[in-house]
Scaffold this motif. Structure first.
Motif, PDB file in Angstrom:
ATOM      1  N   GLN A 242       0.520  -1.159   0.219  1.00 16.51           N
ATOM      2  CA  GLN A 242      -0.381  -0.024   0.264  1.00 16.51           C
ATOM      3  C   GLN A 242       0.576   1.368  -0.055  1.00 16.51           C
ATOM      4  N   ARG A 243       0.654   2.085  -0.980  1.00 17.03           N
ATOM      5  CA  ARG A 243       1.653   3.163  -0.941  1.00 17.03           C
ATOM      6  C   ARG A 243       0.948   4.370   0.190  1.00 17.03           C
ATOM      7  N   LEU A 244       1.573   5.404   0.136  1.00 14.61           N
ATOM      8  CA  LEU A 244       1.494   6.500   1.085  1.00 14.61           C
ATOM      9  C   LEU A 244      -0.284   6.889   0.479  1.00 14.61           C
ATOM     10  N   GLY A 245      -0.088   7.551  -0.238  1.00 15.35           N
ATOM     11  CA  GLY A 245      -1.436   7.908  -0.913  1.00 15.35           C
ATOM     12  C   GLY A 245      -2.853   7.210  -1.258  1.00 15.35           C
ATOM     13  N   GLY A 246      -2.828   5.599  -0.177  1.00 15.72           N
ATOM     14  CA  GLY A 246      -3.878   4.636   0.048  1.00 15.72           C
ATOM     15  C   GLY A 246      -3.444   3.384  -1.143  1.00 15.72           C
ATOM     16  N   GLU A 247      -2.916   3.811  -2.035  1.00 18.26           N
ATOM     17  CA  GLU A 247      -3.309   3.376  -3.315  1.00 18.26           C
ATOM     18  C   GLU A 247      -2.330   1.996  -3.376  1.00 18.26           C
ATOM     19  N   ARG A 248      -3.159   1.009  -3.353  1.00 21.96           N
ATOM     20  CA  ARG A 248      -3.220  -0.789  -3.307  1.00 21.96           C
ATOM     21  C   ARG A 248      -1.895  -0.487  -4.875  1.00 21.96           C
ATOM     22  N   ARG A 249      -0.390  -1.786  -4.389  1.00 20.86           N
ATOM     23  CA  ARG A 249      -0.422  -2.480  -6.009  1.00 20.86           C
ATOM     24  C   ARG A 249       0.558  -3.761  -5.934  1.00 20.86           C
ATOM     25  N   THR A 250       0.517  -4.250  -6.526  1.00 21.08           N
ATOM     26  CA  THR A 250       0.738  -5.655  -6.817  1.00 21.08           C
ATOM     27  C   THR A 250       2.229  -6.122  -7.872  1.00 21.08           C
ATOM     28  N   LEU A 251       3.207  -7.066  -7.619  1.00 20.53           N
ATOM     29  CA  LEU A 251       3.854  -7.143  -8.768  1.00 20.53           C
ATOM     30  C   LEU A 251       4.142  -8.290  -7.898  1.00 20.53           C
ATOM     31  N   ARG A 252       4.803  -9.634  -8.975  1.00 21.92           N
ATOM     32  CA  ARG A 252       3.858 -11.124  -9.932  1.00 21.92           C
ATOM     33  C   ARG A 252       5.426 -10.772  -9.240  1.00 21.92           C
ATOM     34  N   ILE A 253       6.071 -12.056  -8.636  1.00 23.68           N
ATOM     35  CA  ILE A 253       7.735 -12.326  -8.052  1.00 23.68           C
ATOM     36  C   ILE A 253       8.378 -13.679  -8.279  1.00 23.68           C
ATOM     37  N   GLY A 254       9.420 -14.085  -8.530  1.00 22.51           N
ATOM     38  CA  GLY A 254       9.553 -15.437  -8.156  1.00 22.51           C
ATOM     39  C   GLY A 254      10.199 -15.771  -6.724  1.00 22.51           C
ATOM     40  N   SER A 255      10.797 -17.016  -6.592  1.00 19.62           N
ATOM     41  CA  SER A 255      11.457 -16.903  -5.453  1.00 19.62           C
ATOM     42  C   SER A 255      12.509 -16.121  -5.126  1.00 19.62           C
ATOM     43  N   GLY A 256      12.950 -16.234  -3.917  1.00 13.61           N
ATOM     44  CA  GLY A 256      13.948 -15.295  -4.047  1.00 13.61           C
ATOM     45  C   GLY A 256      14.166 -15.072  -2.090  1.00 13.61           C
ATOM     46  N   ILE A 257      15.217 -14.033  -1.909  1.00 12.20           N
ATOM     47  CA  ILE A 257      15.385 -13.413  -0.376  1.00 12.20           C
ATOM     48  C   ILE A 257      14.665 -11.845   0.286  1.00 12.20           C
ATOM     49  N   LEU A 258      13.848 -11.908   1.033  1.00 14.74           N
ATOM     50  CA  LEU A 258      13.233 -10.709   1.420  1.00 14.74           C
ATOM     51  C   LEU A 258      13.962 -10.369   2.802  1.00 14.74           C
ATOM     52  N   GLU A 259      14.580  -9.165   3.042  1.00 12.28           N
ATOM     53  CA  GLU A 259      15.018  -8.948   4.170  1.00 12.28           C
ATOM     54  C   GLU A 259      14.735  -6.863   4.683  1.00 12.28           C
ATOM     55  N   ILE A 260      13.902  -7.080   6.075  1.00 10.28           N
ATOM     56  CA  ILE A 260      13.907  -6.334   6.684  1.00 10.28           C
ATOM     57  C   ILE A 260      14.161  -5.478   7.664  1.00 10.28           C
ATOM     58  N   ALA A 261      15.105  -3.948   7.660  1.00  2.00           N
ATOM     59  CA  ALA A 261      15.535  -3.208   8.086  1.00  2.00           C
ATOM     60  C   ALA A 261      15.750  -2.467   8.768  1.00  2.00           C
ATOM     61  N   GLN A 262      15.550  -1.033   9.976  1.00  2.00           N
ATOM     62  CA  GLN A 262      15.202   0.197   9.820  1.00  2.00           C
ATOM     63  C   GLN A 262      13.930   0.478   8.612  1.00  2.00           C
ATOM     64  N   ASN A 263      13.230  -0.099   8.575  1.00  2.00           N
ATOM     65  CA  ASN A 263      11.713  -0.025   7.562  1.00  2.00           C
ATOM     66  C   ASN A 263      12.641  -0.055   5.950  1.00  2.00           C
ATOM     67  N   ARG A 264      12.979  -0.757   5.984  1.00  5.55           N
ATOM     68  CA  ARG A 264      13.729  -1.231   4.687  1.00  5.55           C
ATOM     69  C   ARG A 264      13.754  -1.948   3.787  1.00  5.55           C
ATOM     70  N   LEU A 265      13.042  -2.153   3.276  1.00  8.03           N
ATOM     71  CA  LEU A 265      12.652  -3.938   3.053  1.00  8.03           C
ATOM     72  C   LEU A 265      13.465  -4.287   1.164  1.00  8.03           C
ATOM     73  N   THR A 266      14.350  -4.765   1.425  1.00  4.23           N
ATOM     74  CA  THR A 266      14.776  -5.387   0.439  1.00  4.23           C
ATOM     75  C   THR A 266      14.190  -6.604   0.094  1.00  4.23           C
ATOM     76  N   VAL A 267      13.554  -6.955  -1.393  1.00  5.78           N
ATOM     77  CA  VAL A 267      13.631  -7.793  -2.094  1.00  5.78           C
ATOM     78  C   VAL A 267      14.987  -8.769  -3.080  1.00  5.78           C
ATOM     79  N   LEU A 268      15.398  -9.677  -2.674  1.00  7.51           N
ATOM     80  CA  LEU A 268      16.722  -9.976  -3.975  1.00  7.51           C
ATOM     81  C   LEU A 268      15.767 -11.518  -4.798  1.00  7.51           C
TER      82      LEU A 268
END
Length: 93
Positions: free
Chosen positions: A54-80
């Motif tokens: 959900q974006r800051l204005g309330g809009e919901r977005r989607t994206l199809r992704i493959g397998s991978g790794i997710l890291e979240i720390a200090q309000n930064r979320l990274t998907v590889l």
């Protein structure tokens, strides 16, 4: 208002997405997992599926992704991930 989460999706081709979100739902290996601002640091594997945010204005977005790794720390979320597909641009990575 809570601090936004900096969302970044990377493939072998480079940066597929950079955005700001108030909430994120990702396809984990054991089911979907949700993230809000100030989430505890975490590294986890991802299964192929739909990344939703959900974006800051309330809009919901989607994206199809493959397998991978997710890291979240200090309000930064990274998907590889090995693959990204959106409805407008087709596959990346």
């Amino acid at each position: 208002m809570a601090e936004p989460i900096a969302l970044r999706v990377l493939t072998s081709e480079g940066i597929a997405l950079e955005d700001q979100a108030t909430s994120i739902i990702a396809p984990g290996e054991r089911g979907y997992v949700g993230f809000l601002s100030r989430h505890a640091p975490l590294v986890t594997t991802l299964a192929p599926g739909i990344l939703t945010w959900q974006r800051l204005g309330g809009e919901r977005r989607t994206l199809r992704i493959g397998s991978g790794i997710l890291e979240i720390a200090q309000n930064r979320l990274t998907v590889l991930t090995d693959m990204v597909t959106d409805s407008e641009a087709g596959p990346h990575g």
